[in-house]
Design a protein around this motif. Structure first.
Motif, PDB file in Angstrom:
ATOM      1  N   TYR A 195      14.233  20.703 -21.323  1.00  0.00           N
ATOM      2  CA  TYR A 195      13.313  20.207 -22.341  1.00  0.00           C
ATOM      3  C   TYR A 195      12.524  19.015 -21.800  1.00  0.00           C
ATOM      4  O   TYR A 195      11.330  18.850 -22.073  1.00  0.00           O
ATOM      5  N   ALA A 196      13.200  18.185 -20.985  1.00  0.00           N
ATOM      6  CA  ALA A 196      12.556  16.992 -20.431  1.00  0.00           C
ATOM      7  C   ALA A 196      11.402  17.351 -19.509  1.00  0.00           C
ATOM      8  O   ALA A 196      10.403  16.628 -19.437  1.00  0.00           O
ATOM      9  N   ALA A 197      11.503  18.454 -18.785  1.00  0.00           N
ATOM     10  CA  ALA A 197      10.429  18.843 -17.864  1.00  0.00           C
ATOM     11  C   ALA A 197       9.129  19.086 -18.616  1.00  0.00           C
ATOM     12  O   ALA A 197       8.038  18.831 -18.089  1.00  0.00           O
ATOM     13  N   ALA A 198       9.225  19.549 -19.863  1.00  0.00           N
ATOM     14  CA  ALA A 198       8.030  19.871 -20.643  1.00  0.00           C
ATOM     15  C   ALA A 198       7.496  18.687 -21.433  1.00  0.00           C
ATOM     16  O   ALA A 198       6.295  18.623 -21.704  1.00  0.00           O
ATOM     17  N   TYR A 199       8.378  17.723 -21.796  1.00  0.00           N
ATOM     18  CA  TYR A 199       7.940  16.705 -22.741  1.00  0.00           C
ATOM     19  C   TYR A 199       8.038  15.260 -22.254  1.00  0.00           C
ATOM     20  O   TYR A 199       7.512  14.378 -22.917  1.00  0.00           O
ATOM     21  N   ASP A 200       8.703  14.970 -21.146  1.00  0.00           N
ATOM     22  CA  ASP A 200       8.556  13.620 -20.586  1.00  0.00           C
ATOM     23  C   ASP A 200       8.469  13.606 -19.064  1.00  0.00           C
ATOM     24  O   ASP A 200       8.359  12.548 -18.465  1.00  0.00           O
ATOM     25  N   ASN A 257      10.298  28.002 -20.871  1.00  0.00           N
ATOM     26  CA  ASN A 257       9.501  27.322 -19.857  1.00  0.00           C
ATOM     27  C   ASN A 257       8.985  28.368 -18.872  1.00  0.00           C
ATOM     28  O   ASN A 257       9.766  28.988 -18.144  1.00  0.00           O
ATOM     29  N   TRP A 258       7.667  28.545 -18.855  1.00  0.00           N
ATOM     30  CA  TRP A 258       7.051  29.515 -17.963  1.00  0.00           C
ATOM     31  C   TRP A 258       6.387  28.786 -16.797  1.00  0.00           C
ATOM     32  O   TRP A 258       5.567  27.888 -17.010  1.00  0.00           O
ATOM     33  N   THR A 336       2.047  21.309 -18.708  1.00  0.00           N
ATOM     34  CA  THR A 336       2.231  20.242 -17.708  1.00  0.00           C
ATOM     35  C   THR A 336       1.816  20.766 -16.342  1.00  0.00           C
ATOM     36  O   THR A 336       2.116  21.909 -15.984  1.00  0.00           O
ATOM     37  N   TYR A 337       1.141  19.883 -15.589  1.00  0.00           N
ATOM     38  CA  TYR A 337       0.804  20.240 -14.209  1.00  0.00           C
ATOM     39  C   TYR A 337       1.193  19.087 -13.296  1.00  0.00           C
ATOM     40  O   TYR A 337       0.757  17.947 -13.478  1.00  0.00           O
ATOM     41  N   PHE A 343       0.941  13.741 -12.341  1.00  0.00           N
ATOM     42  CA  PHE A 343       1.099  14.828 -13.305  1.00  0.00           C
ATOM     43  C   PHE A 343       0.230  14.574 -14.524  1.00  0.00           C
ATOM     44  O   PHE A 343      -0.118  13.428 -14.844  1.00  0.00           O
ATOM     45  N   VAL A 344      -0.147  15.668 -15.187  1.00  0.00           N
ATOM     46  CA  VAL A 344      -0.867  15.594 -16.460  1.00  0.00           C
ATOM     47  C   VAL A 344      -0.112  16.466 -17.455  1.00  0.00           C
ATOM     48  O   VAL A 344       0.537  17.444 -17.080  1.00  0.00           O
ATOM     49  N   ASN A 345      -0.205  16.095 -18.717  1.00  0.00           N
ATOM     50  CA  ASN A 345       0.527  16.822 -19.758  1.00  0.00           C
ATOM     51  C   ASN A 345      -0.234  16.742 -21.070  1.00  0.00           C
ATOM     52  O   ASN A 345      -0.885  15.737 -21.376  1.00  0.00           O
TER      53      ASN A 345
END
Length: 377
Positions: A195-200, A257-258, A336-337, A343-345
């Protein structure tokens, strides 16, 4: 032992404890490094490193932006002599814009955000995100003194198409709204899904993975326009001057997460929820609006200022009601990239909350979009 002696004794004990800790663990720098190493271990503890990995550089500095908007709509029906009416006050804030800076270590840190335009309200968030969990709390307060009011009339049962959708009511005292929205999630596949990879962005999702999830959501809303200057609005709302709402929901859903290409992560989560706590507290007031207006003929009304000076409101009653179990839905999308140490999100969420009591009902729609640009050091 007098007070001064007690203070000296407490200070002596505190100094001895600090010296003992320092002597045991080493210098402050060494302690700091140990704490950092412990956090590093937690970031990847128990995960499959083929799917989830911690960035080499642990520090994060993030510039964050936020756009949010709230839309409150109320509805009340009543009768004035032989005329039936429906009043629909609505206030919709301008999209509010916030910008801020956040700094931390492996997702643990501090940030500061300022309002740059919009509803001129206040907006504050608290978040904690781990590999298998996420907790978010949002506080939002705003006010509006120029709601649009839509009126529908029916005379002796015959409908009149009088709609004042664009009619703005200039209130002496604004309608004040405060909301708290808190949600929490737990992911059952924390070994391969983060979850952290997507949101922080404190860790990186390397390969696609999904997870069954459990969640809970709490909502509290406070809508208040109970002042004598708003007596006419309270009269149209059948005496309603203040509403408090509480809702608590739980649910089970799925998140995925894709990772279509290296560095790019697209997350989607959806969770049907059961609202088990659905409580409303209404505050009713008696007004003298009808008595004041009946003193005058239609062509003899005094100025608005003179009318407002004569209006009074009196607290009448307050009652609490519990509604039955309801079905709700929670959804969130994030993109996220990661490129090098940058990184940008961006992610967004929409919430809809409703209340219903006798002839009064309404809803509050609330949406937000967050965007971030960060660098790892």
């Amino acid at each position: 032992m007098n007070n001064n002696s007690k203070l000296i004794y407490k200070l002596f004990i505190a100094v001895m404890l600090i010296q003992s800790i320092t002597a045991t663990a080493g210098s402050p720098v060494r302690i700091f490094k140990k704490v950092g190493a412990f956090i590093d271990t937690l970031s990847v503890k128990g995960v499959d490193r083929n799917y989830i990995d911690a960035p080499e550089k642990p520090w994060q500095i993030i510039v964050k932006g936020n756009i949010n908007q709230s839309d409150l709509k109320m509805n009340a029906s009543g009768n004035i002599d032989f005329i039936s009416y429906t009043a629909e006050p609505r206030l919709k804030t301008d999209p509010s814009r916030y910008i801020g800076l956040w700094a931390g270590y492996r997702g643990y840190g501090l940030g500061y955000t300022i309002n740059t335009g919009g509803d001129r309200g206040s907006y504050f968030t608290i978040g904690a995100t781990g590999g298998a969990y996420g907790v978010n709390v949002r506080f939002h307060s705003f006010e509006n003194s120029a709601p649009t009011i839509r009126l529908k009339f029916s005379i002796d049962g015959e409908s009149d198409d009088t709609n004042l959708d664009e009619e703005e009511a200039a209130l002496e005292d604004p309608i004040r709204v405060r909301t708290i929205i808190a949600d929490a999630y737990y992911m059952f596949n924390g070994k391969r899904f983060s979850y952290a990879a997507a949101y922080d962005q404190s860790v990186i999702q390397k390969r696609s993975a999904g997870s069954l999830m459990a969640g809970a959501m709490y909502y509290h809303g406070n809508i208040d326009f109970a002042t004598k200057s708003n007596a006419e609005l309270i009269y149209l709302m059948r005496g309603l001057g203040k509403v408090k709402l509480w809702q608590g929901s739980v649910g089970v859903g799925y998140a995925y997460n894709w990772v279509p290409v290296k560095g790019l992560l697209i997350n989607a989560m959806a969770m049907p929820m059961l609202t088990l706590v659905n409580r409303i507290k209404v505050y009713a007031f008696k007004t003298n609006v009808e008595d004041v207006l009946n003193q005058y003929e239609d062509d003899e009304y005094p100025s608005d200022e003179e009318l407002l000076a004569q209006y009074e409101i009196t607290p009448l009653t307050r009652k609490s009601y519990n509604s039955g179990i309801a079905v709700n839905f929670d959804a969130r999308v994030s993109v996220t990239y990661n490129f090098g140490r940058y990184f940008v999100n961006a992610y967004g969420q929409f919430n809809n909350f409703r209340y219903n009591h006798e002839e009064n009902h309404g809803h509050l729609n609330d949406w937000f979009v967050n965007a971030a640009f960060g660098v790892r050091l």
